[in-house]
Design a protein around this motif. Structure first.
Motif, PDB file in Angstrom:
ATOM      1  N   TRP A  41       7.705   4.168   9.500  1.00  0.00           N
ATOM      2  CA  TRP A  41       8.937   4.318   8.586  1.00  0.00           C
ATOM      3  C   TRP A  41      10.086   5.371   9.285  1.00  0.00           C
ATOM      4  O   TRP A  41      11.150   5.530   8.951  1.00  0.00           O
ATOM      5  CB  TRP A  41       8.560   4.817   7.290  1.00  0.00           C
ATOM      6  N   ILE A  42       9.576   6.273  10.187  1.00  0.00           N
ATOM      7  CA  ILE A  42      10.374   7.462  10.473  1.00  0.00           C
ATOM      8  C   ILE A  42      11.507   6.933  11.254  1.00  0.00           C
ATOM      9  O   ILE A  42      12.752   7.384  11.107  1.00  0.00           O
ATOM     10  CB  ILE A  42       9.570   8.448  11.438  1.00  0.00           C
ATOM     11  N   LEU A  47      17.488   6.347  11.734  1.00  0.00           N
ATOM     12  CA  LEU A  47      18.773   5.562  12.049  1.00  0.00           C
ATOM     13  C   LEU A  47      19.692   5.165  10.690  1.00  0.00           C
ATOM     14  O   LEU A  47      20.808   5.199  11.093  1.00  0.00           O
ATOM     15  CB  LEU A  47      18.017   4.115  12.707  1.00  0.00           C
ATOM     16  N   GLY A  48      18.762   4.826   9.609  1.00  0.00           N
ATOM     17  CA  GLY A  48      19.462   4.424   8.525  1.00  0.00           C
ATOM     18  C   GLY A  48      20.351   5.675   7.913  1.00  0.00           C
ATOM     19  O   GLY A  48      21.456   5.371   7.637  1.00  0.00           O
ATOM     20  N   ALA A 147      14.446  -1.703  11.679  1.00  0.00           N
ATOM     21  CA  ALA A 147      13.919  -1.599  10.442  1.00  0.00           C
ATOM     22  C   ALA A 147      12.958  -2.880  10.346  1.00  0.00           C
ATOM     23  O   ALA A 147      11.919  -2.661   9.864  1.00  0.00           O
ATOM     24  CB  ALA A 147      14.937  -1.663   9.290  1.00  0.00           C
ATOM     25  N   ALA A 148      13.542  -4.105  10.701  1.00  0.00           N
ATOM     26  CA  ALA A 148      12.724  -5.460  10.668  1.00  0.00           C
ATOM     27  C   ALA A 148      11.400  -5.517  11.449  1.00  0.00           C
ATOM     28  O   ALA A 148      10.255  -5.799  11.125  1.00  0.00           O
ATOM     29  CB  ALA A 148      13.694  -6.512  10.610  1.00  0.00           C
ATOM     30  N   PHE A 154       4.204  -3.278  10.629  1.00  0.00           N
ATOM     31  CA  PHE A 154       3.586  -2.581   9.404  1.00  0.00           C
ATOM     32  C   PHE A 154       2.796  -3.744   8.730  1.00  0.00           C
ATOM     33  O   PHE A 154       1.449  -3.524   8.650  1.00  0.00           O
ATOM     34  CB  PHE A 154       4.680  -1.876   8.495  1.00  0.00           C
ATOM     35  N   LEU A 155       3.385  -4.800   8.233  1.00  0.00           N
ATOM     36  CA  LEU A 155       2.746  -5.675   7.475  1.00  0.00           C
ATOM     37  C   LEU A 155       1.481  -6.212   8.162  1.00  0.00           C
ATOM     38  O   LEU A 155       0.554  -6.484   7.814  1.00  0.00           O
ATOM     39  CB  LEU A 155       3.573  -6.675   7.009  1.00  0.00           C
ATOM     40  N   ARG A 156       1.715  -6.606   9.343  1.00  0.00           N
ATOM     41  CA  ARG A 156       0.693  -7.460  10.441  1.00  0.00           C
ATOM     42  C   ARG A 156      -0.560  -6.481  10.627  1.00  0.00           C
ATOM     43  O   ARG A 156      -1.408  -6.961  10.338  1.00  0.00           O
ATOM     44  CB  ARG A 156       1.299  -8.002  11.301  1.00  0.00           C
ATOM     45  N   ALA A 157      -0.241  -5.124  10.856  1.00  0.00           N
ATOM     46  CA  ALA A 157      -1.116  -4.166  11.191  1.00  0.00           C
ATOM     47  C   ALA A 157      -1.982  -3.764   9.923  1.00  0.00           C
ATOM     48  O   ALA A 157      -3.378  -3.834  10.020  1.00  0.00           O
ATOM     49  CB  ALA A 157      -0.533  -2.792  11.543  1.00  0.00           C
ATOM     50  N   ARG A 158      -1.325  -3.644   8.745  1.00  0.00           N
ATOM     51  CA  ARG A 158      -1.996  -3.527   7.538  1.00  0.00           C
ATOM     52  C   ARG A 158      -2.912  -4.807   7.319  1.00  0.00           C
ATOM     53  O   ARG A 158      -4.234  -4.436   6.838  1.00  0.00           O
ATOM     54  CB  ARG A 158      -1.083  -3.459   6.435  1.00  0.00           C
TER      55      ARG A 158
END
Length: 167
Positions: A41-42, A47-48, A147-148, A154-158
């Motif tokens: 997320w960092i 960037l956001g 971000a995407a 993240f979703l796939r690793a989790r």
């Protein structure tokens, strides 16, 4: 149309820097690197903040908002695809995650950089936008991409981690 010498020097310097960065990245392609999902997320957060600060100091006007939103959506689609190109592995013993960058992901970034250079040269005139609006769109594209990509990873690793840990 004749290019000014200082413009040609700028393009040459950009090409040399890009070639060096891509050569370094290409050498790392295929190597497994540790993946820490708690840190994904960092970069999108930084960037956001930069995008928000940029938009707050000089907000896009009129249709430029639509172009910025479209650029962010395009960046998100490209980022999701780039994230899918990253190979993620789970060590069966330690359950540590690792990622391996795909050469296709690097080619995707190269294509985006080339398109950015083309847009910088011709895009503002074609779209009747000022350079600030064009840079806002590129910032939005970069934010959507990063971000995407990080969200998909993240979703796939989790999910892979949940599947690897016996219940």
């Amino acid at each position: 149309m004749q290019q000014r010498p200082d413009t040609l020097v700028t393009y040459a310097i950009t090409a040399v820097v890009l070639a060096i960065v891509l050569a370094i990245r290409w050498r790392r392609t295929g190597r497994a690197l540790p993946l820490r999902i708690e840190r994904l997320w960092i970069l999108p957060a930084i960037l956001g903040v930069a995008v928000i600060a940029s938009f707050a100091s000089a907000p896009p006007h009129g249709i430029a908002w639509l172009f910025c939103a479209s650029a962010m959506l395009l960046g998100a689609a490209l980022g999701w695809q780039r994230g899918r190109m990253m190979r993620i592995d789970v060590d069966p013993v330690t359950h540590r995650l690792s990622q391996t960058s795909s050469p296709a992901a690097l080619v995707l970034i190269l294509a985006i950089v080339v398109l950015r250079q083309a847009a910088r040269a011709e895009g503002a005139a074609v779209l009747h936008l000022d350079p600030i609006a064009l840079s806002d769109m590129l910032l939005a594209l970069a934010f959507g991409l990063i971000a995407a990509q990080r969200l998909e990873m993240f979703l796939r690793a989790r999910r892979l981690l949940r599947e690897a840990i016996p219940r």
